[in-house]
Design an enzyme around this catalytic site. Structure first.
Site, mmCIF file in Angstrom:
data_model
loop_
_atom_site.group_PDB
_atom_site.id
_atom_site.type_symbol
_atom_site.label_atom_id
_atom_site.label_comp_id
_atom_site.label_asym_id
_atom_site.label_seq_id
_atom_site.Cartn_x
_atom_site.Cartn_y
_atom_site.Cartn_z
ATOM 1 N N HIS A 35 0.865 -1.200 0.000
ATOM 2 C CA HIS A 35 0.000 0.000 0.000
ATOM 3 C C HIS A 35 0.897 1.244 0.000
ATOM 4 O O HIS A 35 0.798 2.082 0.903
ATOM 5 C CB HIS A 35 -0.927 0.037 1.233
ATOM 6 C CG HIS A 35 -2.122 -0.867 1.118
ATOM 7 N ND1 HIS A 35 -2.815 -1.307 2.207
ATOM 8 C CD2 HIS A 35 -2.752 -1.381 0.055
ATOM 9 C CE1 HIS A 35 -3.816 -2.079 1.828
ATOM 10 N NE2 HIS A 35 -3.796 -2.136 0.512
ATOM 11 N N HIS A 68 -11.499 -8.976 -6.697
ATOM 12 C CA HIS A 68 -11.147 -7.675 -6.104
ATOM 13 C C HIS A 68 -10.269 -6.935 -7.104
ATOM 14 O O HIS A 68 -9.349 -7.525 -7.688
ATOM 15 C CB HIS A 68 -10.416 -7.948 -4.785
ATOM 16 C CG HIS A 68 -9.938 -6.750 -4.048
ATOM 17 N ND1 HIS A 68 -10.562 -5.524 -4.066
ATOM 18 C CD2 HIS A 68 -8.874 -6.610 -3.195
ATOM 19 C CE1 HIS A 68 -9.898 -4.681 -3.283
ATOM 20 N NE2 HIS A 68 -8.882 -5.309 -2.752
ATOM 21 N N GLU A 108 -8.231 -4.306 -6.632
ATOM 22 C CA GLU A 108 -6.990 -3.645 -6.204
ATOM 23 C C GLU A 108 -5.819 -4.226 -6.999
ATOM 24 O O GLU A 108 -5.806 -5.407 -7.349
ATOM 25 C CB GLU A 108 -6.783 -3.812 -4.688
ATOM 26 C CG GLU A 108 -5.754 -2.829 -4.154
ATOM 27 C CD GLU A 108 -5.772 -2.644 -2.642
ATOM 28 O OE1 GLU A 108 -6.485 -3.376 -1.940
ATOM 29 O OE2 GLU A 108 -5.043 -1.739 -2.158
ATOM 30 N N ASP A 137 -2.882 -5.252 -6.593
ATOM 31 C CA ASP A 137 -2.068 -6.425 -6.237
ATOM 32 C C ASP A 137 -2.701 -7.715 -6.759
ATOM 33 O O ASP A 137 -2.027 -8.743 -6.823
ATOM 34 C CB ASP A 137 -1.813 -6.502 -4.726
ATOM 35 C CG ASP A 137 -3.059 -6.344 -3.886
ATOM 36 O OD1 ASP A 137 -3.963 -5.616 -4.289
ATOM 37 O OD2 ASP A 137 -3.118 -6.961 -2.807
ATOM 38 N N HIS A 169 -12.198 -5.525 1.752
ATOM 39 C CA HIS A 169 -12.136 -4.227 2.375
ATOM 40 C C HIS A 169 -12.367 -3.082 1.400
ATOM 41 O O HIS A 169 -12.191 -1.917 1.790
ATOM 42 C CB HIS A 169 -10.754 -4.060 3.036
ATOM 43 C CG HIS A 169 -9.614 -4.018 2.038
ATOM 44 N ND1 HIS A 169 -8.710 -2.996 2.031
ATOM 45 C CD2 HIS A 169 -9.270 -4.822 1.002
ATOM 46 C CE1 HIS A 169 -7.816 -3.181 1.066
ATOM 47 N NE2 HIS A 169 -8.136 -4.286 0.426
ATOM 48 N N ASP A 210 -8.813 -11.023 -0.115
ATOM 49 C CA ASP A 210 -8.004 -10.506 1.004
ATOM 50 C C ASP A 210 -8.429 -11.094 2.357
ATOM 51 O O ASP A 210 -7.585 -11.260 3.256
ATOM 52 C CB ASP A 210 -8.123 -8.979 1.081
ATOM 53 C CG ASP A 210 -7.326 -8.272 -0.001
ATOM 54 O OD1 ASP A 210 -6.314 -8.819 -0.457
ATOM 55 O OD2 ASP A 210 -7.722 -7.152 -0.374
ATOM 56 N N TYR A 255 -2.609 -8.227 9.880
ATOM 57 C CA TYR A 255 -3.399 -7.933 8.674
ATOM 58 C C TYR A 255 -4.792 -7.452 9.069
ATOM 59 O O TYR A 255 -5.290 -6.444 8.575
ATOM 60 C CB TYR A 255 -3.477 -9.221 7.853
ATOM 61 C CG TYR A 255 -3.992 -9.077 6.454
ATOM 62 C CD1 TYR A 255 -3.110 -8.954 5.393
ATOM 63 C CD2 TYR A 255 -5.347 -9.086 6.173
ATOM 64 C CE1 TYR A 255 -3.571 -8.835 4.092
ATOM 65 C CE2 TYR A 255 -5.815 -8.973 4.885
ATOM 66 C CZ TYR A 255 -4.918 -8.852 3.847
ATOM 67 O OH TYR A 255 -5.381 -8.732 2.567
ATOM 68 N N HIS A 271 -3.632 -13.723 -0.336
ATOM 69 C CA HIS A 271 -2.283 -13.482 0.204
ATOM 70 C C HIS A 271 -1.972 -14.566 1.227
ATOM 71 O O HIS A 271 -2.825 -14.916 2.048
ATOM 72 C CB HIS A 271 -2.195 -12.138 0.942
ATOM 73 C CG HIS A 271 -2.424 -10.940 0.086
ATOM 74 N ND1 HIS A 271 -1.544 -10.523 -0.882
ATOM 75 C CD2 HIS A 271 -3.441 -10.039 0.072
ATOM 76 C CE1 HIS A 271 -2.015 -9.426 -1.455
ATOM 77 N NE2 HIS A 271 -3.164 -9.110 -0.900
HETATM 78 FE FE1 FEO Z 1 -7.135 -5.257 -1.261
HETATM 79 FE FE2 FEO Z 1 -4.748 -7.628 -1.570
HETATM 80 O O1 FEO Z 1 -5.766 -6.167 -2.089
#
Ligand code: FEO
Length: 395
Positions: free
Chosen positions: A23, A79, A81, A83, A145, A164, A192, A225
């Site tokens: 992030h 998701h 995002e 990553d 999230h 996530d 996390y 992750h």
């Molecule tokens: Fe919210 Fe692993 O990205």
């Protein structure tokens, strides 16, 4: 690298051992991370999520060893995002018409990131895809999230691809919860949760209850992750229910910054007072300027109460403390008690400023803060010890 999770599901992600910041610079990743992508081969072939952009070429090259790309029937973007979606632009150059299943919010965010008009198929909770022997069912998980987040449940193999949620920034070649060091695993899992999911705790509880009410058989939880939960996978779900419910251990965290060690002396005297009053509570002291901010947040998450201290500087507080207080306010901790302390030379605003931050962060201030002039002498130290005792009494 890739490996089979079941006869039909292959992990095709990337383990990022080098990662130390996530992030931007907001999240420390002492143990690296992984971007988990999954390939399902059934009558239809499905790719769930991708990896972060810098690994796009490697990801696609690796994926080609597993499947001819034009044989991928569906892509699922749980998701948006980057990553998890970062390899999409590179992948979609090769298979531009492949349908991408995501929430409506996911489609908007992917367009916002990559400015491409890919073949988005928007899904809602309960929508499903028959892929042969198995079926995929989507569950929107708004704000867990991000607004677009969703889970995908694979019946047949009984795997929840949770993105996530239930993940950890934890690089390991072992890849399964029963094979890794348990202390490392749960440290990364709680860090996390504390740093990313705390603001959404009421939604976490609600979503877990919704998913549990579906009574889905669960063989694995495969997050995006870290490791895959295959041994008693519901253990992490139970942890999340605890963490989402005003979690606190028998711990007090004292976080401070100091210019010439006066505020540090106050912190240590307050700790001595707490210990004199309650010898069983864990007391942890952190100088915010010297300690990783995400580690401090994790310790605050685990605490029943927090004491925050700073010397006064320029009618304000030291910058490391204001950074932590801003994070504490944004994360929206619940059910935590607090108080403030600090040294001063003349104007002495720090304690009042810290109390304002704490109030805005919804901490319950259980007693007025304590200020000491210049460097604490023996009497000042005694006042701080008494302050610590009375703070411990109020918990
Ligand atoms: Fe919210 Fe692993 O990205």
């Amino acid at each position: 690298m890739s490996f089979s999770i079941t006869d039909q599901v292959t992990w095709v992600g990337k383990i990022d051992w080098e990662l130390r910041r996530f992030h931007g610079d907001e999240y420390s990743t002492h143990r690296g991370s992984s971007y988990n992508s999954y390939l399902i081969k059934d009558e239809k072939n499905v790719l769930i999520d991708t990896v972060w952009g810098p690994f796009a070429k490697e990801f696609v090259a690796n994926l080609k060893k597993e499947i001819e790309l034009d044989k991928i029937d569906f892509i699922i973007a749980n998701h948006a995002e980057t990553d998890h979606s970062g390899a999409l632009p590179y992948l979609m150059k090769e298979i531009p018409d492949a349908p991408i299943y995501c929430t409506s919010s996911g489609a908007k965010i992917l367009k916002g990131h990559y400015h491409q008009d890919w073949n988005f198929i928007e899904v809602k909770t309960g929508d499903s895809l028959d892929i042969g022997k198995n079926k995929l069912t989507f569950v929107e998980a708004r704000m867990l999230h991000w607004p677009d987040t969703m889970f995908t449940y694979m019946s047949g193999e009984n795997i929840l691809f949770s993105n996530d949620a239930f993940g950890q920034h934890y690089a390991s070649e072992l890849m399964y919860n029963d094979l890794v060091d348990q202390a490392e695993l749960f440290q990364e899992a709680i860090k996390y949760y504390a740093n990313i999911l705390t603001p959404f705790s009421p939604l976490v509880t609600k979503k877990i209850q919704e998913v549990l009410s579906m009574q889905l058989p669960l063989n694995m939880i495969a997050p995006s992750h870290g490791i895959i939960w295959r041994n008693n996978p519901t253990q992490i779900v139970e942890k999340y229910l605890q963490w989402a419910d005003g979690y606190a251990e028998n711990q007090i965290t004292i976080v401070y910054d100091t210019m010439w060690n006066g505020t540090r002396s106050m912190a240590e005297a307050i700790a001595a007072g707490i210990k004199a009053q309650n010898a069983e509570v864990a007391i942890k002291l952190f100088n915010a300027a010297h300690t990783d901010k995400n580690d401090i947040i994790t310790e605050i998450f685990k605490s029943r109460a927090v004491l925050a201290g700073s010397a006064t500087i320029n009618r304000g507080i030291l910058s490391a403390i204001s950074g932590i207080l801003e994070m504490m306010k944004g994360l929206g901790f619940r059910n935590k008690k607090a108080a403030a302390f600090g040294t001063y030379g003349w104007s002495g605003e720090s304690v009042a400023i810290i109390e304002k931050w704490l109030q805005e962060g919804k901490f319950e201030i259980v007693q007025p803060g304590i200020r000491e002039l210049w460097n604490p002498d023996d009497e000042a130290v005694e006042r701080c010890v008494a302050f610590g005792k009375s703070f411990a009494e109020k918990l």
